[in-house]
Motif scaffolding. Structure first.
Motif, PDB file in Angstrom:
ATOM      1  N   GLU B 400      25.055  -2.170  -3.204  1.00 36.31           N
ATOM      2  CA  GLU B 400      24.474  -1.687  -1.944  1.00 36.31           C
ATOM      3  C   GLU B 400      23.022  -1.246  -2.157  1.00 36.31           C
ATOM      4  O   GLU B 400      22.139  -1.557  -1.360  1.00 36.31           O
ATOM      5  N   ILE B 401      22.793  -0.530  -3.254  1.00 35.01           N
ATOM      6  CA  ILE B 401      21.417  -0.099  -3.556  1.00 35.01           C
ATOM      7  C   ILE B 401      20.531  -1.332  -3.732  1.00 35.01           C
ATOM      8  O   ILE B 401      19.452  -1.433  -3.142  1.00 35.01           O
ATOM      9  N   ALA B 402      21.010  -2.277  -4.536  1.00 33.70           N
ATOM     10  CA  ALA B 402      20.200  -3.473  -4.813  1.00 33.70           C
ATOM     11  C   ALA B 402      19.976  -4.287  -3.543  1.00 33.70           C
ATOM     12  O   ALA B 402      18.886  -4.799  -3.305  1.00 33.70           O
ATOM     13  N   SER B 403      21.017  -4.383  -2.705  1.00 34.51           N
ATOM     14  CA  SER B 403      20.857  -5.137  -1.455  1.00 34.51           C
ATOM     15  C   SER B 403      19.817  -4.491  -0.556  1.00 34.51           C
ATOM     16  O   SER B 403      19.135  -5.171   0.201  1.00 34.51           O
ATOM     17  N   ASN B 404      19.722  -3.182  -0.625  1.00 33.33           N
ATOM     18  CA  ASN B 404      18.744  -2.510   0.226  1.00 33.33           C
ATOM     19  C   ASN B 404      17.346  -2.479  -0.374  1.00 33.33           C
ATOM     20  O   ASN B 404      16.401  -2.058   0.287  1.00 33.33           O
ATOM     21  N   ILE B 405      17.213  -2.888  -1.629  1.00 38.69           N
ATOM     22  CA  ILE B 405      15.862  -3.087  -2.176  1.00 38.69           C
ATOM     23  C   ILE B 405      15.373  -4.476  -1.757  1.00 38.69           C
ATOM     24  O   ILE B 405      14.229  -4.653  -1.359  1.00 38.69           O
ATOM     25  N   THR B 406      16.290  -5.452  -1.834  1.00 41.03           N
ATOM     26  CA  THR B 406      15.925  -6.847  -1.554  1.00 41.03           C
ATOM     27  C   THR B 406      15.199  -6.993  -0.224  1.00 41.03           C
ATOM     28  O   THR B 406      15.699  -6.580   0.811  1.00 41.03           O
ATOM     29  N   GLY B 407      14.019  -7.564  -0.283  1.00 46.45           N
ATOM     30  CA  GLY B 407      13.294  -7.889   0.946  1.00 46.45           C
ATOM     31  C   GLY B 407      12.625  -6.712   1.620  1.00 46.45           C
ATOM     32  O   GLY B 407      11.864  -6.889   2.559  1.00 46.45           O
ATOM     33  N   ASN B 408      12.884  -5.496   1.169  1.00 42.96           N
ATOM     34  CA  ASN B 408      12.345  -4.332   1.878  1.00 42.96           C
ATOM     35  C   ASN B 408      11.132  -3.721   1.198  1.00 42.96           C
ATOM     36  O   ASN B 408      10.821  -2.551   1.422  1.00 42.96           O
ATOM     37  N   THR B 409      10.462  -4.493   0.347  1.00 39.58           N
ATOM     38  CA  THR B 409       9.314  -3.942  -0.361  1.00 39.58           C
ATOM     39  C   THR B 409       8.072  -4.802  -0.112  1.00 39.58           C
ATOM     40  O   THR B 409       8.168  -5.903   0.419  1.00 39.58           O
ATOM     41  N   ILE B 410       6.925  -4.272  -0.510  1.00 42.00           N
ATOM     42  CA  ILE B 410       5.673  -4.985  -0.266  1.00 42.00           C
ATOM     43  C   ILE B 410       5.626  -6.274  -1.075  1.00 42.00           C
ATOM     44  O   ILE B 410       5.267  -7.325  -0.572  1.00 42.00           O
ATOM     45  N   CYS B 411       5.998  -6.184  -2.350  1.00 42.43           N
ATOM     46  CA  CYS B 411       5.865  -7.364  -3.208  1.00 42.43           C
ATOM     47  C   CYS B 411       7.226  -7.849  -3.660  1.00 42.43           C
ATOM     48  O   CYS B 411       8.258  -7.293  -3.323  1.00 42.43           O
ATOM     49  N   ALA B 412       7.226  -8.891  -4.474  1.00 38.14           N
ATOM     50  CA  ALA B 412       8.479  -9.503  -4.906  1.00 38.14           C
ATOM     51  C   ALA B 412       9.121  -8.771  -6.070  1.00 38.14           C
ATOM     52  O   ALA B 412      10.203  -9.129  -6.507  1.00 38.14           O
ATOM     53  N   PHE B 413       8.460  -7.719  -6.565  1.00 34.77           N
ATOM     54  CA  PHE B 413       9.051  -6.969  -7.675  1.00 34.77           C
ATOM     55  C   PHE B 413      10.424  -6.428  -7.271  1.00 34.77           C
ATOM     56  O   PHE B 413      11.373  -6.445  -8.052  1.00 34.77           O
ATOM     57  N   GLY B 414      10.510  -5.935  -6.023  1.00 34.64           N
ATOM     58  CA  GLY B 414      11.773  -5.383  -5.549  1.00 34.64           C
ATOM     59  C   GLY B 414      12.886  -6.411  -5.637  1.00 34.64           C
ATOM     60  O   GLY B 414      13.980  -6.121  -6.138  1.00 34.64           O
ATOM     61  N   ASP B 415      12.607  -7.629  -5.174  1.00 32.16           N
ATOM     62  CA  ASP B 415      13.612  -8.699  -5.253  1.00 32.16           C
ATOM     63  C   ASP B 415      13.886  -9.033  -6.709  1.00 32.16           C
ATOM     64  O   ASP B 415      15.028  -9.272  -7.097  1.00 32.16           O
ATOM     65  N   GLY B 416      12.824  -9.034  -7.521  1.00 37.28           N
ATOM     66  CA  GLY B 416      12.965  -9.370  -8.931  1.00 37.28           C
ATOM     67  C   GLY B 416      13.831  -8.378  -9.670  1.00 37.28           C
ATOM     68  O   GLY B 416      14.490  -8.717 -10.657  1.00 37.28           O
ATOM     69  N   ALA B 417      13.845  -7.139  -9.207  1.00 31.66           N
ATOM     70  CA  ALA B 417      14.702  -6.130  -9.829  1.00 31.66           C
ATOM     71  C   ALA B 417      16.109  -6.188  -9.254  1.00 31.66           C
ATOM     72  O   ALA B 417      17.090  -5.977  -9.962  1.00 31.66           O
ATOM     73  N   ALA B 418      16.196  -6.496  -7.964  1.00 32.73           N
ATOM     74  CA  ALA B 418      17.498  -6.429  -7.290  1.00 32.73           C
ATOM     75  C   ALA B 418      18.354  -7.654  -7.603  1.00 32.73           C
ATOM     76  O   ALA B 418      19.568  -7.528  -7.784  1.00 32.73           O
ATOM     77  N   GLN B 419      17.721  -8.836  -7.699  1.00 34.58           N
ATOM     78  CA  GLN B 419      18.523 -10.049  -7.865  1.00 34.58           C
ATOM     79  C   GLN B 419      19.326 -10.072  -9.171  1.00 34.58           C
ATOM     80  O   GLN B 419      20.509 -10.400  -9.150  1.00 34.58           O
ATOM     81  N   PRO B 420      18.709  -9.732 -10.314  1.00 35.25           N
ATOM     82  CA  PRO B 420      19.551  -9.695 -11.519  1.00 35.25           C
ATOM     83  C   PRO B 420      20.667  -8.659 -11.390  1.00 35.25           C
ATOM     84  O   PRO B 420      21.804  -8.907 -11.823  1.00 35.25           O
ATOM     85  N   ALA B 421      20.370  -7.507 -10.770  1.00 27.67           N
ATOM     86  CA  ALA B 421      21.415  -6.495 -10.620  1.00 27.67           C
ATOM     87  C   ALA B 421      22.563  -7.051  -9.791  1.00 27.67           C
ATOM     88  O   ALA B 421      23.737  -6.908 -10.150  1.00 27.67           O
ATOM     89  N   LEU B 422      22.214  -7.710  -8.681  1.00 24.68           N
ATOM     90  CA  LEU B 422      23.258  -8.268  -7.820  1.00 24.68           C
ATOM     91  C   LEU B 422      24.083  -9.310  -8.552  1.00 24.68           C
ATOM     92  O   LEU B 422      25.310  -9.331  -8.468  1.00 24.68           O
ATOM     93  N   SER B 423      23.383 -10.200  -9.305  1.00 23.84           N
ATOM     94  CA  SER B 423      24.137 -11.266  -9.961  1.00 23.84           C
ATOM     95  C   SER B 423      24.976 -10.703 -11.102  1.00 23.84           C
ATOM     96  O   SER B 423      26.096 -11.146 -11.324  1.00 23.84           O
ATOM     97  N   PHE B 424      24.469  -9.727 -11.812  1.00 23.75           N
ATOM     98  CA  PHE B 424      25.253  -9.148 -12.917  1.00 23.75           C
ATOM     99  C   PHE B 424      26.492  -8.420 -12.392  1.00 23.75           C
ATOM    100  O   PHE B 424      27.566  -8.578 -12.947  1.00 23.75           O
ATOM    101  N   VAL B 425      26.328  -7.598 -11.352  1.00 28.78           N
ATOM    102  CA  VAL B 425      27.519  -6.864 -10.889  1.00 28.78           C
ATOM    103  C   VAL B 425      28.534  -7.838 -10.306  1.00 28.78           C
ATOM    104  O   VAL B 425      29.742  -7.650 -10.448  1.00 28.78           O
ATOM    105  N   ARG B 426      28.063  -8.919  -9.685  1.00 30.04           N
ATOM    106  CA  ARG B 426      29.002  -9.871  -9.114  1.00 30.04           C
ATOM    107  C   ARG B 426      29.725 -10.638 -10.213  1.00 30.04           C
ATOM    108  O   ARG B 426      30.930 -10.832 -10.153  1.00 30.04           O
ATOM    109  N   LYS B 427      28.967 -11.033 -11.212  1.00 26.02           N
ATOM    110  CA  LYS B 427      29.552 -11.928 -12.202  1.00 26.02           C
ATOM    111  C   LYS B 427      30.185 -11.200 -13.380  1.00 26.02           C
ATOM    112  O   LYS B 427      31.004 -11.769 -14.090  1.00 26.02           O
ATOM    113  N   TYR B 428      29.781  -9.971 -13.607  1.00 23.89           N
ATOM    114  CA  TYR B 428      30.357  -9.233 -14.747  1.00 23.89           C
ATOM    115  C   TYR B 428      31.033  -7.954 -14.275  1.00 23.89           C
ATOM    116  O   TYR B 428      31.039  -6.948 -14.970  1.00 23.89           O
TER     117      TYR B 428
END
Lengths: 532, 449
Positions: B400-428
């Motif tokens: 939920e935290i990562a989903s709420n970072i995704t897309g809600n920031t000025i630059c792509a760093f937010g997505d870059g931090a959130a996407q690995p978190a999302l994929s790791f929690v989903r897959k592991y």
């Protein structure tokens, strides 16, 4: 005018407007922290996120996110639309914006709100911002959840003195950079900046500097949370006990619009806050002006004096009437005050006319520091107004008045206000045989007076002040007259009736009614709060 | 499709391959000479467009397209800025170019400047890359001495200067607008877009920001021709052309940088180029291109029914999908910088995720609320998980935290931090739960041991 749709409302906008600007103008609040109508766009708080309708002919931009299905224990891949900050997004004709009606917006804002409070100490009980804090307001309207993070928060410096007026608490800070932008863009002094990264970010002073320009208190005022607090106001009052009236700063000729915040229980004024007025002060006030409220309670004349003794106001008026009965137009003068309102000066002018006194002078506070932002060198709020009231007969300066007094040519003088515009020439006042002073504050005219009548200050009665640009503005009464004081126009009316002249002033409205035609001829009257 | 090439890496194994002499011997600076003496600016941009060079810095934006966004005429000077702030965890390709083939970058800068109408190129080099800086400085000196840089490169009256600007070690300065702020001497924080750098970039002037590899490959385009160059790639039809540097690190026998035509599969990268997994253990997961990309499991199956281009790959393992910008995007992944991080089952994905999130918490610039606070919160929850103090309740908050970072920031760093978190929690998720409920598999709770 082009329009756009905000939720279910059609709102007009001017070309170049951002969503939040147009909504703000239409009186619709889109929640925000970092945006300020008078500052550049930072778009860092992410509270004003809104959902846009997709551009014509294209689908919405969707992002991959996850939901968790507790029943199956599986994550579900899902999509959400890309939200945009309303403070940054320029409007186009017919744009559809969802602010209150989008579940995605509600979720994003609740998340931002939760994240802002994540490392916040939540020390509202000892925070001076409590009661006017956006974190509190938006917490109630966005989620109002219990804090989910139960660990120790990130600790940062607290109670850092930024200078003579401001204290900084980095733990309460949401790093919206409003204070930094205010100093940069309005004052032109890059004294504040950010240091560190991520959740360790904090606002710092430039090395070797203090926050000591002329507008430091505005940083506290633009701060949407309790990070910056004013040393002057800290721990003095809880804002929910305060009431506000719309006032005009009397610190100088600029006439900045302000709110006077006072506690009705002890009839004490605690602070001024700027009141937006695009034509006068925009959104700002200077330190000198914001701290000027202190004069309401210090250095005041609160009782009448006659012959060196404190007397009742009635006895004072009697003594003043005795002095005025001896008035000989050749040896008398009336001194008007650029510190007092049009109402007070107008009443005195009326009396002067009835008494046949033709020598008019104008005094006020001495000149001070000015700048190109707001502050005037003329530290008097109503010079333009008084000169306007006198019409063709421009009043003489204090310099001329002092010269005349020095020569011993003045026997009886009726003066409003106690300020000598040239303090080093004030000794001339002692040469006046019979000086009657109607004054709010102690000063040279009170010191030299035979009779002193205590006048209420600007905060204790309604009054109109005309600023340097000729804009007449009404300042509302906040507290009751202090001590024995009465509004100066009332004292003048009392004096007049003792001398056999009925000016017919019972309430301030009577004075204003009599004054209106003259005022309108000279200046554009602007009602208090006429502009947002 | 495994096709080794050596356009960039031809002199990687020569001890003096970084010198001007070695570079010219291999045909260096012929492209720049040809471009400056025979082509117009528009022709240069067209040729680069034909080559379908997708930005090598991770975003995969078409290079020629980017160049064409530069104003045709403007009163302000134009700038070419080369992003050499290579700091993405797992990515180490740009430094090989700067260290072993710096003249390719300099030549690319000359052509790039000409293509975007600039007379100055700034190479913003990550501070830690000391050898890269030294090699670039030496290369610039050599090129200037030859007259390739300066007032009249190759006899053409078109001044080109190349400057090296060193960063100060902030990951966020690899974001192009933060880089421009840093270049100008400001705090390295991403700017609001629009305006984009092509309108208002460095010092308020039109600017193109390109990755090192993107610029360094440009001379090769003019060696073989744009179309031909694009066709080297197996994904030419996907508008993803040319060759690129593939990196592989982690639990592989031969980690390193390998130059291949675009269209290599992850399996080829890991097992052929990388030599397979250490001790021949099973593959646990692979992050295809720098830590900001979602992780892929070996048993993931390509399933994109509504895009005909995926027809040959549907039903196959993700490892057999050609690595391209759009292919990986189509399966919910990201190609990124093409430098894969390989984890065998000896790796602990929980510790790996913790390490990644610790990095993102540390490197978040702190401008936007969701990223500033969210990255810290995720790291904290993971701190507790690996210390054995975590709870399922908090685990359920991560996505939920990562989903709420995704897309809600000025630059792509937010997505870059959130996407690995999302994929790791989903897959592991199982491994994460295992940590919380049974203490996890790691005895040391650190990645090092």
């Amino acid at each position: 005018m082009p329009t756009f749709k905000l939720d279910d409302r059609d709102i007009e906008f001017q070309p170049g407007d951002t969503i939040i600007q147009a909504a703000h103008r239409a009186g619709v609040d889109i929640p925000h922290y970092c945006w300020h109508p008078g500052l550049s766009v930072a778009a860092n708080c992410r509270m004003c996120l809104v959902e846009l309708g997709p551009p014509p002919g294209r689908g919405p931009l969707l992002l991959d996110v996850l939901r968790y299905d507790a029943k199956t224990g599986e994550y579900v891949k899902t999509k959400k639309p890309k939200l945009v900050p309303a403070c940054q997004q320029p409007l186009t004709e017919g744009m559809e914006v969802k602010s209150q009606t989008s579940e995605h917006v509600a979720e994003a804002r609740a998340a931002v709100q939760e994240l802002l409070l994540l490392n916040h100490p939540v020390d509202c009980p000892i925070c001076d911002q409590a009661g006017e804090c956006r974190l509190q307001d938006y917490w109630l309207s966005h989620g109002a959840n219990k804090k989910r993070m139960r660990d120790e928060i990130v600790h940062k410096p607290k109670a850092v003195s930024f200078g003579p007026t401001i204290v900084y608490d980095a733990e309460r800070c949401i790093v919206c950079t409003r204070c930094v932008r205010f100093c940069d863009e309005v004052v032109g002094d890059h004294v504040l900046d950010k240091r560190e990264r991520g959740n360790l970010s904090e606002i710092v002073l430039a090395p070797g500097r203090q926050l000591d320009h002329a507008y430091t208190l505005m940083t506290e005022y633009v701060c949407p949370v309790g990070a910056l607090t004013a040393k002057d106001f800290r721990f003095k009052a809880r804002v929910w006990f305060l009431r506000s009236v719309r006032s005009v700063c009397v610190g100088c000729a600029t006439g900045c619009n302000s709110y006077t915040d006072f506690d009705p229980r002890n009839q004490t004024v605690y602070r001024y806050r700027p009141r937006d007025n695009e034509r006068v002060n925009k959104f700002w006030m200077c330190d000198e002006g914001m701290l000027d409220y202190r004069r309401i309670h210090t250095g005041r004349v609160l009782a009448a004096q006659a012959g060196g003794k404190q007397v009742a106001v009635d006895a004072g008026l009697d003594a003043a009437a005795d002095a005025c009965r001896k008035i000989d137009p050749n040896t008398s003068a009336v001194v008007l005050s650029a510190q007092h309102s049009n109402e007070d000066n107008f009443a005195l002018l009326q009396l002067a006319q009835r008494l046949g006194v033709t020598r008019l002078f104008l005094s006020g506070r001495p000149e001070g520091e000015g700048d190109d932002i707001l502050r005037s060198e003329d530290k008097n709020p109503n010079r333009t107004g008084v000169i306007g009231l006198c019409g063709l007969q421009t009043p003489g300066s204090f310099k001329d008045f002092a010269a005349l007094a020095e020569q011993g040519n003045l026997r009886t003088v009726l003066a409003l206000g106690s300020d000598a515009e040239l303090p080093d020439r004030a000794s001339a006042l002692s040469k006046i045989e019979s000086l009657v002073t109607i004054a709010t504050h102690q000063g040279p005219f009170v010191k030299a007076a035979r009779v002193v009548l205590p006048a209420s200050s600007w905060a204790e009665c309604d009054g109109t002040f005309v600023n340097r640009d000729g804009i007449a503005q009404l300042s509302e009464r906040a507290v009751r007259p202090q001590g024995q004081s009465q509004p100066a126009w009332k004292l003048v009316a009392g004096l007049a009736s003792r001398l056999g002249h009925d000016l017919g002033y019972k309430r301030v409205a009577d004075v204003q009614a009599a004054l209106a035609p003259q005022e309108r001829s000279g200046a554009a009257v602007q009602e208090a709060g006429a502009t947002a | 499709m495994l096709k080794r090439t050596n356009y960039l890496s031809h002199s990687y194994d020569k001890p003096d391959g970084h010198t001007l002499a070695a570079y010219e011997q291999a045909g260096g600076y012929r492209s720049a000479r040809k471009v400056l003496s025979t082509l117009s600016r528009e022709q240069v941009v067209d040729e680069v467009k034909k080559a379908h060079i997708r930005g090598r810095g991770g975003a995969g934006f078409d290079c020629g397209m980017k160049w064409s966004f530069m104003p045709k005429e403007s009163k302000k000077p134009h700038y070419l800025v080369v992003n050499a702030d290579e700091g993405e965890p797992g990515t180490f390709k740009d430094r090989t170019i700067m260290e072993r083939n710096p003249h390719a970058l300099i030549e690319g800068c000359i052509i790039g400047c000409y293509g975007v109408g600039a007379h100055a190129a700034y190479i913003y080099v990550r501070d830690e890359l000391h050898l890269s800086k030294a090699r670039l400085w030496a290369a610039i000196e050599e090129a200037r001495a030859k007259g390739y840089l300066g007032k009249n490169p190759f006899g053409k009256n078109y001044e080109v200067e190349v400057y090296v600007h060193t960063g100060a070690g902030a990951y966020i300065c690899g974001e192009e607008t933060a880089l421009l702020n840093s270049l100008e001497g400001r705090r390295g924080e991403p700017r609001l877009k629009p305006p984009f750098p092509a309108q208002v970039g460095a010092f308020g002037c039109p600017t193109t920001v390109n990755n090192v590899e993107t610029i360094a490959i440009v001379p090769s385009i003019f060696q073989v021709g744009g179309d031909e160059f694009s066709k080297l790639s197996a994904l030419h039809e996907w508008n993803d052309g040319g060759v690129r540097l593939f990196g592989v690190s982690g639990h592989v026998k031969k980690p390193g940088i390998y130059e291949c035509a675009v269209g290599l599969t992850l399996r080829e990268l890991i097992y052929d180029l990388g030599g397979g997994i250490i001790d021949d253990r099973p593959l646990l997961g692979v992050i295809p291109g720098g830590s900001s990309c979602p992780v892929h499991l070996p048993d993931e199956i390509v399933d994109v029914p509504n895009d005909p281009r995926f027809a040959p790959y549907n039903g196959k393992s993700v490892l057999d999908l050609p690595m391209g910008v759009d292919t990986l995007r189509g399966v919910g992944g990201m190609l990124g910088t093409c430098c894969a991080i390989v984890m065998s089952d000896a790796a602990d994905p929980v510790l790996a995720l913790h390490n990644l999130m610790r990095f993102y918490r540390h490197e978040s610039c702190g401008q936007c609320t969701p990223c500033r606070e969210g990255c810290g919160w995720i790291e904290r929850i993971l701190d507790k998980v690996i210390e054995g103090r975590g709870s399922i309740e908090e685990l359920n908050e991560l996505h939920e935290i990562a989903s709420n970072i995704t897309g809600n920031t000025i630059c792509a760093f937010g997505d870059g931090a959130a996407q690995p978190a999302l994929s790791f929690v989903r897959k592991y998720r199982k491994q994460l739960e295992d940590y919380i409920l049974r203490g996890g598999q790691s005895q040391t709770r650190t990645l090092e041991a």
